[in-house]
Design a protein around this motif. Structure first.
Motif, PDB file in Angstrom:
ATOM      1  N   GLN A   1       0.725  -1.231   0.038  1.00 15.14           N
ATOM      2  CA  GLN A   1      -0.087   0.180  -0.178  1.00 15.14           C
ATOM      3  C   GLN A   1       0.772   1.193   0.035  1.00 15.14           C
ATOM      4  OE1 GLN A   1      -2.822  -0.357  -0.886  1.00 15.14           O
ATOM      5  NE2 GLN A   1      -4.463  -0.976   0.567  1.00 15.14           N
ATOM      6  N   VAL A   2       2.021   1.297   0.828  1.00 15.88           N
ATOM      7  CA  VAL A   2       2.815   2.467   0.751  1.00 15.88           C
ATOM      8  C   VAL A   2       3.630   2.344  -0.648  1.00 15.88           C
ATOM      9  CG1 VAL A   2       4.869   3.392   1.978  1.00 15.88           C
ATOM     10  CG2 VAL A   2       3.188   2.298   3.279  1.00 15.88           C
ATOM     11  N   HIS A   3       4.034   1.507  -1.005  1.00 14.32           N
ATOM     12  CA  HIS A   3       4.869   1.296  -2.343  1.00 14.32           C
ATOM     13  C   HIS A   3       3.649   1.985  -3.341  1.00 14.32           C
ATOM     14  CE1 HIS A   3       7.023   0.231  -5.886  1.00 14.32           C
ATOM     15  NE2 HIS A   3       5.966  -0.455  -6.342  1.00 14.32           N
ATOM     16  N   ARG A   4       2.405   1.473  -3.406  1.00 12.18           N
ATOM     17  CA  ARG A   4       1.550   2.008  -4.323  1.00 12.18           C
ATOM     18  C   ARG A   4       1.230   3.366  -4.150  1.00 12.18           C
ATOM     19  NH1 ARG A   4      -3.864  -1.409  -5.459  1.00 12.18           N
ATOM     20  NH2 ARG A   4      -4.288  -0.849  -3.313  1.00 12.18           N
ATOM     21  N   MET A   5       1.045   3.870  -3.122  1.00 11.96           N
ATOM     22  CA  MET A   5       0.795   5.287  -2.732  1.00 11.96           C
ATOM     23  C   MET A   5       1.714   6.070  -3.475  1.00 11.96           C
ATOM     24  SD  MET A   5      -0.003   7.263   0.798  1.00 11.96           S
ATOM     25  CE  MET A   5       1.752   6.788   1.411  1.00 11.96           C
ATOM     26  N   LEU A   6       3.291   5.782  -3.067  1.00 12.87           N
ATOM     27  CA  LEU A   6       4.152   6.691  -3.542  1.00 12.87           C
ATOM     28  C   LEU A   6       4.329   6.786  -4.959  1.00 12.87           C
ATOM     29  CD1 LEU A   6       6.902   5.556  -0.803  1.00 12.87           C
ATOM     30  CD2 LEU A   6       5.653   7.780  -1.183  1.00 12.87           C
ATOM     31  N   MET A   7       4.128   5.599  -5.513  1.00 13.19           N
ATOM     32  CA  MET A   7       4.296   5.531  -7.051  1.00 13.19           C
ATOM     33  C   MET A   7       3.238   6.342  -7.865  1.00 13.19           C
ATOM     34  SD  MET A   7       7.070   4.210  -7.787  1.00 13.19           S
ATOM     35  CE  MET A   7       8.386   3.046  -7.241  1.00 13.19           C
TER      36      MET A   7
END
Length: 482
Positions: free
Chosen positions: A417-423
């Motif tokens: 979720q963190v990775h997707r939000m940042l991307m």
């Protein structure tokens, strides 16, 4: 005993270091500022006594602002260094400023904090003749002598070859009026020489001033200065800056170039021509055939181009001239001018005021920006996207997957979720940043080089990456490789 043996060895090592270091002191690129005072090249040998080269000039008298043609000639040589000094005190600093006739063979240097006060070579290429122009400063002594250092070969050179002495007339009368000689632009108004630089003491009190850098001194070789002072039904304008080509300012209804009222001071044949023009879109300025300016004066010395003139607040008979009692954005630009006064594109982003101003209204002392807010926002968003969010997103996916495998956020692993939000944030910031230059330029810029193509490539890859992530199956799907 051991110490006695070490001393000769140490002395020999120091001597060898000096011998091998001395040749490194040469200046094949002509950047000889270290020799401004002595004019002696660091070549590790003594100068020759009988010079083979001569200095000649095209006149014996001068007045402040006059241009003197200086020639250095003789047998083939590789390097040179030319200065003008007080003939009564040859150890004094270099004075005046030079202009180049051949930029490929010669370059301007700053000596004694005076810009363009010396000329040197640009390479070791062999040459027989050098021509430059010396501009007499306003505070020149009565007698000035030209000096030259000439390098024939690395170990063969002459220092301070004496040249002709030029002097001011016994009676220092004002410089006679000069008249524009260009066939394209004519004027019936006399042109005079400014005896001294402008000053900013009245800025914000009786003058409306624009300075870059803020609060800089117009006498400084790094200060761009523009002032307006209302005098009855006219406005007196002063413009100054470090330029060898031209200075220009324009009044505009917006922060984009085009449909603007422009005024240019152009260096031509070692004089300054002041002309009016009209800017149409992003094309070269359209010069006026009639000049609406009066009381024109100029000064070209110490690396500064300065001009002043008077203009009526309203000019109904001159098409394209704006009324000066309205509010405008103000542009200030500089650039190069080739032989004949042909101007080229400004060499840096023009200075643009942050808002609209009425130059006949309340006197102010303001600055401006060479980077408009939209372009600053473009750079800021790109920096945040590709240096911050995407970097953190990659790190989270690479190193936090095993750490956050059993932590969940909205039904998914926290790392994902963190990775997707940042991307997604990266794609969003890139998209916003991508649009801003098009808004600023009003479309595609043909003069921005490869940068727009690089930006389009980055934008396409960012969208492609997001689409690929959307079609990628979850890690628990049958076809997933994880």
């Amino acid at each position: 005993m051991l110490q006695q043996m070490e001393l000769p060895g140490l002395a020999f090592a120091v001597w060898m270091l000096i011998c091998f270091y001395a040749p490194v002191g040469g200046y094949p690129n002509g950047k000889v500022r270290e020799a401004c005072t002595s004019m002696v090249p660091c070549h590790g040998s003594s100068p020759q006594l009988s010079p083979e080269h001569t200095i000649t000039v095209n006149g014996t008298e001068f007045k402040p602002g006059d241009s003197i043609e200086v020639h250095l000639s003789g047998p083939v040589f590789e390097g040179f260094f030319i200065q003008a000094r007080d003939a009564e005190h040859l150890e004094s600093p270099a004075l005046g400023s030079f202009m180049l006739a051949d930029r490929g063979a010669s370059q301007l240097l700053t000596c004694a904090h005076t810009k363009n006060s010396a000329v040197s070579h640009t390479s070791k290429a062999k040459k027989k003749h050098i021509k430059v122009y010396w501009i007499a400063p306003g505070n020149a002594p009565k007698r000035v002598q030209f000096l030259a250092t000439v390098v024939k070969k690395y170990k063969i050179f002459w220092v301070k070859i004496p040249g002709p002495i030029v002097s001011q007339p016994n009676a220092l009368s004002p410089t006679p009026p000069l008249h524009a000689t260009s066939g394209a632009v004519s004027t019936s108004h006399p042109v005079s020489y400014l005896s001294k630089p402008f000053n900013a003491s009245s800025c914000g009190r009786t003058k409306f001033c624009i300075r870059n850098p803020s609060n800089c001194d117009p006498e400084s070789a790094s200060c761009f200065f523009l002032s307006f002072q209302q005098e009855g039904s006219s406005v007196f304008v002063e413009m100054s800056g470090p330029s060898e080509g031209y200075l220009a300012f324009a009044l505009s209804h917006d922060q984009w170039m085009g449909d603007d009222d422009a005024y240019l001071c152009v260096g031509e044949d070692h004089r300054v021509r002041t002309i009016t023009a009209y800017l149409k879109e992003r094309s070269p300025p359209v010069l006026d055939s009639e000049n609406a300016l009066e009381d024109v004066s100029w000064r070209l010395a110490d690396g500064l181009l300065q001009c002043s003139f008077r203009r009526s607040i309203r000019l109904p008979a001159h098409k394209g001239r704006f009324n000066l009692d309205a509010s405008y954005y103000i542009f200030l630009a500089d650039g190069e001018a080739s032989e004949g006064g042909v101007i080229h594109k400004h060499r840096q982003q023009p200075l643009i005021t942050n808002g609209i101003y009425n130059i006949t209204g309340l006197p102010q002392d303001i600055g401006g920006s060479r980077s408009p807010r939209l372009i600053k926002a473009h750079g800021t968003l790109m920096f945040i996207a590709w240096i911050t969010t995407v970097s953190i997103g990659v790190i989270v996916a690479r190193f936090f997957k095993p750490v956050w495998s059993y932590s969940f956020l909205f039904g998914k692993e926290m790392w994902f979720q963190v990775h997707r939000m940042l991307m997604l944030t990266t794609v969003m910031l890139t998209s916003i940043s991508f649009v801003l230059p098009f808004i600023y330029r009003g479309g595609w810029s043909q003069q921005a080089g490869f940068h727009p193509y690089l930006g389009c490539t980055v934008m396409a890859l960012a969208i492609f990456q997001a689409l690929m992530a959307g079609f990628r199956p979850s890690r628990h799907a049958p076809r997933s490789s994880e």
